[in-house]
Design a protein around this motif. Structure first.
Motif, mmCIF file in Angstrom:
data_model
loop_
_atom_site.group_PDB
_atom_site.id
_atom_site.type_symbol
_atom_site.label_atom_id
_atom_site.label_comp_id
_atom_site.label_asym_id
_atom_site.label_seq_id
_atom_site.Cartn_x
_atom_site.Cartn_y
_atom_site.Cartn_z
ATOM 1 N N PRO A 165 0.913 -1.050 0.114
ATOM 2 C CA PRO A 165 -0.137 -0.150 0.206
ATOM 3 C C PRO A 165 0.723 1.345 0.022
ATOM 4 C CG PRO A 165 0.110 -0.848 2.089
ATOM 5 C CD PRO A 165 0.917 -1.960 1.261
ATOM 6 N N PHE A 166 0.252 2.414 -0.460
ATOM 7 C CA PHE A 166 1.115 3.535 -0.561
ATOM 8 C C PHE A 166 1.354 4.174 0.807
ATOM 9 C CE2 PHE A 166 2.960 7.065 -2.541
ATOM 10 C CZ PHE A 166 2.623 8.237 -1.574
ATOM 11 N N VAL A 167 2.316 4.013 1.482
ATOM 12 C CA VAL A 167 2.807 4.690 2.645
ATOM 13 C C VAL A 167 4.211 5.328 2.581
ATOM 14 C CG1 VAL A 167 1.101 3.673 4.217
ATOM 15 C CG2 VAL A 167 3.222 2.343 3.665
ATOM 16 N N VAL A 168 4.378 6.312 3.511
ATOM 17 C CA VAL A 168 5.760 6.856 3.507
ATOM 18 C C VAL A 168 6.559 6.771 4.875
ATOM 19 C CG1 VAL A 168 4.903 8.503 1.681
ATOM 20 C CG2 VAL A 168 4.637 9.122 4.221
ATOM 21 N N ARG A 169 7.847 7.099 4.882
ATOM 22 C CA ARG A 169 8.313 7.073 6.157
ATOM 23 C C ARG A 169 9.848 8.012 5.924
ATOM 24 N NH1 ARG A 169 11.161 1.052 7.057
ATOM 25 N NH2 ARG A 169 11.466 0.520 5.100
ATOM 26 N N ALA A 170 10.571 8.328 7.077
ATOM 27 C CA ALA A 170 11.700 8.809 7.034
ATOM 28 C C ALA A 170 11.832 9.948 6.359
ATOM 29 C CB ALA A 170 12.965 7.895 6.695
ATOM 30 N N LEU A 171 12.693 9.972 5.071
ATOM 31 C CA LEU A 171 13.096 11.255 4.262
ATOM 32 C C LEU A 171 11.851 11.331 3.343
ATOM 33 C CD1 LEU A 171 16.789 10.134 3.149
ATOM 34 C CD2 LEU A 171 16.047 12.249 4.572
ATOM 35 N N TYR A 172 11.139 10.361 3.167
ATOM 36 C CA TYR A 172 9.934 10.657 2.350
ATOM 37 C C TYR A 172 8.693 11.590 2.978
ATOM 38 C CZ TYR A 172 11.906 7.697 -1.244
ATOM 39 O OH TYR A 172 12.737 7.181 -2.169
ATOM 40 N N ARG A 173 8.777 11.811 4.401
ATOM 41 C CA ARG A 173 7.935 12.543 4.812
ATOM 42 C C ARG A 173 8.279 13.956 4.896
ATOM 43 N NH1 ARG A 173 4.227 10.238 7.855
ATOM 44 N NH2 ARG A 173 4.135 11.975 9.280
#
Length: 265
Positions: A165-173
């Motif tokens: 699924p499309f989710v983000v973390r770390a640098l992508y936030r």
């Protein structure tokens, strides 16, 4: 396709990419390798500019066309889907190798920082850019991005991995495209900017801005719809200090990982 052949092919493509990526660092820095951005056979200015623009255009066309979903749907009629990503990686690496080989130097100096401390600071900033590129690939799925996961699963008799699924973390936030931000930092942070280096940095910057905005993000919006539009509203594209819109303007994006094929345009 033979499981062993696919695994060997995918591994070889990754090895070619790794050598090409590692060569790109001193090539752009302008030292440490036999052929870099500021050396080579002298060529008349108009011819040198023309050849360099052709090489950069060839890379842009290959990279953008082969990354598009429509091309991949057509391409996988002839190339097994399990090695589609590896073939993309190999093609990109070969086009880059051609650029390194045939690049014409334009030695006219635009700027040259003479202070030793300042020079090392700029070299360090460039290194940060390259590390940002590499780290960002692992924040999504480095081995899927470069085709190894696909051939490894195939070698083990497993089918394609389910789409995350499309989710983000770390640098992508912080920014939506930290890989591209890393490239921009690496290309522009130099104590010695020749005309050739300026041409390379300016054209690649223009390509990144156009391709990310009008190709990559269009594909992501088409695939994820309002989920990605909310992400666009909440997180800036490349500049981390841009003011974010109120999160109330769209649904929040969860914090885990990005889709495996979220890659450079």
């Amino acid at each position: 396709m033979s499981r062993l052949f696919a695994l060997l092919y995918g591994t070889a493509c990754y090895a070619v990419f790794l050598v090409t990526f590692l060569y790109a660092i001193p090539f752009v820095a302008g030292f440490g390798v036999p052929k870099h951005i500021d050396n080579g056979n002298p060529t008349a200015l108009p011819l040198a500019v023309g050849i360099n623009l052709v090489l950069l255009t060839l890379f842009a066309l290959q990279h953008s066309v082969m990354a598009r979903p429509a091309f991949k749907r057509w391409w996988t009629r002839y190339v097994p889907a399990v090695v589609e990503r590896s073939t993309f990686v190999l093609a990109t690496s070969l086009v880059l190798a051609l650029l390194f080989w045939q690049w014409r130097p334009l030695p006219l100096l635009i700027w040259n920082v003479e202070g030793e401390a300042a020079r090392w600071i700029l070299y360090g900033l460039s290194a940060v850019g390259w590390l940002l590129v590499l780290a960002s690939t692992f924040l999504i799925n480095h081995f899927d991005l470069f085709g190894l996961r696909q051939v490894w699963r195939h070698a083990r008799g497993q089918g394609p991995a389910p789409e995350a699924p499309f989710v983000v973390r770390a640098l992508y936030r912080i920014v939506r495209h930290p890989i591209m931000l890393g490239f921009l930092i690496a290309f522009w942070a130099t104590p010695t900017m020749s005309l050739g280096h300026l041409l390379f940095a300016a054209v690649t910057t223009g390509y990144i801005l156009v391709a990310v905005k009008f190709l990559e993000e269009r594909d992501l919006v088409a695939h994820y719809g309002e989920t990605y539009r909310a992400y666009q509203r909440q997180v800036p594209m490349l500049l981390p200090w841009r003011k974010r819109q109120d999160e109330a303007s769209g649904p929040a994006v969860s914090s885990t990982t990005l889709r495996p094929d979220h890659r450079a345009p």
